[in-house]
Design an enzyme around this catalytic site. Structure first.
Site, PDB file in Angstrom:
ATOM      1  CG  ASP A  34      -2.075  -1.007   1.153  1.00 45.95           C
ATOM      2  OD1 ASP A  34      -2.055  -1.626   0.188  1.00 45.95           O
ATOM      3  OD2 ASP A  34      -2.834  -1.187   2.171  1.00 45.95           O
ATOM      4  CD  GLU A  36       6.215  -0.091  -5.045  1.00 53.24           C
ATOM      5  OE1 GLU A  36       6.393  -1.163  -4.217  1.00 53.24           O
ATOM      6  OE2 GLU A  36       6.396   0.002  -6.291  1.00 53.24           O
ATOM      7  CE1 TYR A  37      -2.928   2.283  -6.777  1.00 54.71           C
ATOM      8  CE2 TYR A  37      -3.712   3.682  -4.769  1.00 54.71           C
ATOM      9  CZ  TYR A  37      -3.974   3.088  -6.193  1.00 54.71           C
ATOM     10  OH  TYR A  37      -5.031   3.534  -6.702  1.00 54.71           O
ATOM     11  CG  ASP A  38      -1.130   5.131   0.160  1.00 53.13           C
ATOM     12  OD1 ASP A  38      -1.913   4.872  -0.526  1.00 53.13           O
ATOM     13  OD2 ASP A  38      -0.906   4.517   1.275  1.00 53.13           O
ATOM     14  CB  SER A  83     -37.071  -5.685 -12.768  1.00 54.33           C
ATOM     15  OG  SER A  83     -38.432  -5.954 -13.211  1.00 54.33           O
ATOM     16  CD  GLU A 113     -24.630 -14.020 -13.606  1.00 57.88           C
ATOM     17  OE1 GLU A 113     -23.853 -13.144 -13.726  1.00 57.88           O
ATOM     18  OE2 GLU A 113     -25.562 -14.258 -14.532  1.00 57.88           O
ATOM     19  CE  LYS A 115     -32.550 -10.517  -7.514  1.00 57.57           C
ATOM     20  NZ  LYS A 115     -32.833  -9.460  -6.359  1.00 57.57           N
ATOM     21  CG  ASP A 117     -29.701  -6.868  -1.091  1.00 60.75           C
ATOM     22  OD1 ASP A 117     -30.308  -6.268  -1.743  1.00 60.75           O
ATOM     23  OD2 ASP A 117     -30.122  -7.061   0.228  1.00 60.75           O
ATOM     24  NE  ARG A 136     -34.617  -2.175 -13.238  1.00 62.55           N
ATOM     25  CZ  ARG A 136     -35.813  -1.792 -12.935  1.00 62.55           C
ATOM     26  NH1 ARG A 136     -36.058  -0.784 -12.183  1.00 62.55           N
ATOM     27  NH2 ARG A 136     -36.781  -2.362 -13.834  1.00 62.55           N
ATOM     28  CD  GLU A 170     -27.253  -5.158  -7.923  1.00 63.33           C
ATOM     29  OE1 GLU A 170     -27.603  -5.257  -9.174  1.00 63.33           O
ATOM     30  OE2 GLU A 170     -28.418  -5.209  -6.980  1.00 63.33           O
ATOM     31  CE1 TYR A 222     -27.014  -7.251 -13.974  1.00 60.44           C
ATOM     32  CE2 TYR A 222     -26.123  -7.382 -11.831  1.00 60.44           C
ATOM     33  CZ  TYR A 222     -27.179  -6.823 -12.763  1.00 60.44           C
ATOM     34  OH  TYR A 222     -28.103  -6.128 -12.411  1.00 60.44           O
ATOM     35  CE  LYS A 286     -29.104 -12.377 -16.113  1.00 57.16           C
ATOM     36  NZ  LYS A 286     -28.024 -11.558 -16.395  1.00 57.16           N
ATOM     37  CE  LYS A 310     -35.883 -10.960  -5.151  1.00 57.75           C
ATOM     38  NZ  LYS A 310     -36.721  -9.649  -4.499  1.00 57.75           N
ATOM     39  CB  CYS A 404     -42.846   9.227  33.821  1.00 61.31           C
ATOM     40  SG  CYS A 404     -40.871   8.985  33.624  1.00 61.31           S
ATOM     41  CB  CYS A 407     -40.256  11.400  37.127  1.00 58.77           C
ATOM     42  SG  CYS A 407     -41.242  11.941  35.981  1.00 58.77           S
ATOM     43  CB  CYS A 422     -41.814  11.713  30.923  1.00 60.11           C
ATOM     44  SG  CYS A 422     -41.349  12.541  32.516  1.00 60.11           S
ATOM     45  CB  CYS A 427     -38.177  13.315  34.425  1.00 63.31           C
ATOM     46  SG  CYS A 427     -38.054  11.512  33.761  1.00 63.31           S
TER      47      CYS A 427
HETATM   48 ZN    ZN Z   1     -40.277  11.068  33.980  1.00 60.99          ZN
END
Ligand code: ZN
Length: 668
Positions: A34, A36-38, A83, A113, A115, A117, A136, A170, A222, A286, A310, A404, A407, A422, A427
């Site tokens: 990391d 080196e990348y930075d 959909s 595949e 799905k 979320d 979409r 997605e 996908y 599919k 699902k 309450c 109190c 309350c 209180c």
């Molecule tokens: Zn109270």
């Protein structure tokens, strides 16, 4: 460095960083540390700053998030994003298989595949360069979220080949990012996202791409919008082609020759699902061959060649032992279900929020009931419904108390609210919660003084209001349970240090109704001292942008209370700072600039300044920058591609400047 050398080095760095980014984010096989990348990224940033003309849209530096947008433009999808129909059980899948075979014969294979979320997105590339990202939407028209999509590291800004293509997939939030995000929001007292999908959608619909950039989103692509034009013959080939172009695709996909294999795939993922680092809510099946897909065609709503299975929601049955009540800082009474401990989605659940009385009545919940409990994602569980047919007659009705629980004063339901409150200002529960709020991070931020210590101090009557915190002695603290010498010293130091906090921290900590952390900052900036604010009239308060009528009323009412005045005097006496310590905008009277007292609206893209920089500069000259154009607007500054705000300004006959004119006046 001369221009030519810089150009060469910038190209080199861009290629290297794109390569390393691809290995890290798409292949998940980092080839350099990391650090080196930075380091290379820093070098590139510096060079591009020095030679802005060499910055290109596919530079890896362009992922940090650009200018804030006014609104999302609409995008019409060249090919509608349909959909899928749903399957909820094995029979639905067998029916689907039978329909497919009847139409195209037995020589069919499926691609299964996971799905994901998340949020369906469409990405458009021209000659290999990323040009547009869209949601979409309703399938025909989505929203242009290009600036936000650009911040997602796994989305290539330039493809491996210079093709023009539209791809679909997605965008989602990995479970880890989601947990980190919600933890941070909880600490800031912000509303939590219910699940990773909501968090991903919320992030992509941010007008400020920097927020999207901070959210650590990811993608799986996908589908190709128009695969025939690309010359692939089957869905599985299309996925391989997406890999080849540099997209991230999901590697768990599998080609299945029979519905039995499909079912086996589904069963194995139903089990392995909790171990995935991202959320899935089903399996997509599919027909592989595009020729067969074409023969099957689509209905008005969805293709006949695909179906989404699902997963059933993760729900379990348990017993509701009791309903507990708690009193919050503002007096709101919240009922919580105490459950017989039960495992849902891998964790043990024993409490569920019931939110309010209406919900308990709506669901007809009784104490002792068998209830169905659901855990959405990794979030607070909820009671879905009661199994009324399993009642024994021993169950007890639950009634919200009329008084309450702490109190005993009578509870009220304020107009337009579902919650019971309350309203006794004395209180003890509310005072205790108020003390906890006072020391919390966004308020006075006193380390070592958490909920437990405050509750203990309060129970021992060592503190009864926030000023008492500043009168605590070493002897009193050392007498508490689990308090050593060292922690007492640290705590006293933290309390002492908090006296110096800038005014907004104290203001937020006082817990004035409707005054959140942001409003507290605005008020502190505008009035400078507690005394000035306490003396402000409703008109003076509402004159400030962001302070509405209701909040103004609440502030005026607070400072009229004798108790409030006494408390502030006490806090002053113990040495708590009452002044704003940050930079203050200049008031119109203090400025002789053309911006003094003017309300300015910025719209479109500014080239030389960021929106925020322009805002700060205008405010430093006594101007006020507003978000929308109205009759009260004095001036509109229109940058490139200004849209509806410019049109409205023209309609209202408001003075309009370009960026050049703005810079000229700012520099005077
Ligand atoms: Zn109270």
């Amino acid at each position: 460095m001369d221009l030519q050398t810089a150009e060469q080095r910038i190209k080199e760095l861009q290629n290297l960083l794109n390569q390393y980014g691809y290995e890290y984010y798409v292949l998940d096989k980092p080839s350099v540390p990391d650090a080196e990348y930075d380091q290379l990224m820093q070098e590139l940033l510096k060079l591009e700053e020095e030679f802005p003309q060499l910055k290109t849209p596919d530079s890896p530096t362009q992922r940090v998030g650009g200018a804030i947008l006014d609104m999302f433009e609409k995008v019409e999808h060249a090919i509608p994003m349909l959909s899928l129909g749903n399957a909820f059980n094995e029979q639905d899948l067998r029916d689907f298989d039978a329909r497919v075979r009847k139409a195209v014969g037995d020589n069919v294979s499926y691609v299964c595949e996971l799905k994901i979320d998340g949020l369906a997105v469409s990405l458009r590339y021209e000659d290999g360069l990323f040009v547009q990202g869209a949601t979409r939407g309703d399938g025909t028209i989505g929203e242009d979220i290009t600036a936000n999509i650009r911040t997602i590291n796994s989305v290539p800004l330039r493809l491996m080949e210079p093709v023009s293509i539209e791809v679909r997939g997605e965008a989602y939030m990995p479970k880890r990012s989601f947990e980190t995000l919600n933890e941070a929001r909880k600490e800031r007292g912000e509303e939590l996202f219910a699940n990773p999908r909501n968090a991903a959608a919320g992030s992509l619909r941010q007008l400020d791409p920097k927020i999207a950039a901070s959210r650590k989103l990811d993608t799986f692509l996908y589908a190709i919008g128009n695969p025939e034009a690309i010359g692939v013959a089957a869905h599985s080939e299309g996925l391989d082609y997406l890999d080849h172009l540099g997209f991230k695709t999901n590697k768990e996909r599998r080609k299945c020759a029979t519905i039995a294999e499909v079912l086996e795939y589904i069963n194995s993922w139903t089990e392995k699902r909790p171990q995935l680092p991202y959320e899935i809510d089903g399996i997509v099946i599919k027909v592989d061959s595009f020729a067969q897909q074409a023969a099957l065609g689509t209905t008005a709503k969805s293709p006949r060649w695909a179906i989404a299975y699902k997963f059933p929601a993760e729900e379990v049955v348990t017993t509701l032992f009791d309903i507990e009540l708690s009193v919050g800082r503002t007096g709101v009474i919240t009922p919580t279900a105490i459950l017989e401990p039960v495992k849902v989605a891998g964790t043990t659940v024993q409490r569920a929020s019931l939110h309010n009385e209406d919900l308990i009545r709506e669901k007809d919940i009784k104490i002792g009931d068998k209830v169905v409990v659901k855990k959405a994602g990794d979030i607070i569980p909820e009671v879905v419904n009661v199994l009324a047919d399993q009642r024994t007659g021993e169950e007890k009705d639950f009634h919200m108390p009329t008084h309450c629980p702490e109190c005993e004063s009578e509870l009220v339901r304020l107009e337009g609210e579902v919650a019971l409150r309350c309203i006794n200002p004395k209180c003890p529960a509310q005072i205790r919660e108020g003390l906890i709020h006072f020391v919390s991070r966004d308020a006075m931020n006193i380390d070592g003084l958490g909920e437990k210590v405050i509750s203990q101090l309060f129970a021992e009557k060592l503190i009864s209001d926030v000023a008492d915190i500043y009168k605590l002695t070493r002897e009193q603290l050392i007498s508490l349970e689990r308090m050593g010498e060292k922690s007492v010293s640290n705590l006293l130091e933290a309390i002492e240090a908090s006296k110096a906090n800038s005014l907004e921290k104290l203001l937020f900590g006082l817990g004035i109704r409707l005054v959140g952390a942001k409003a507290a900052k605005t008020l502190a900036q505008a009035f400078g001292t507690m005394d000035q604010l306490a003396a402000a009239s409703k008109e003076e308060l509402t004159a400030i942008n962001e302070i509405g009528e209701k909040m103004a009323d609440s502030i005026v009412n607070y400072f009229e209370l004798e108790e409030a005045a006494e408390l502030i005097e006490e806090l002053k006496a113990v040495g708590v700072n009452m002044e704003y310590k940050g930079a203050r905008p200049v008031t119109p009277e203090e400025s002789d600039s053309v911006f003094a007292g003017k309300t300015v609206v910025l719209t479109g893209k500014l080239e030389q300044l960021s929106r925020n920089e322009a805002k700060e500069k205008i405010e430093a000259l006594g101007g006020n920058v507003a978000g929308s154009v109205s009759k009260k607007t004095h001036l509109v500054v229109a940058g490139a591609d200004a849209g509806s705000k410019l049109a409205k300004a023209q309609e209202l006959g408001i003075e309009i400047w370009d960026e050049e004119k703005l810079l000229e006046e700012l520099n005077k």
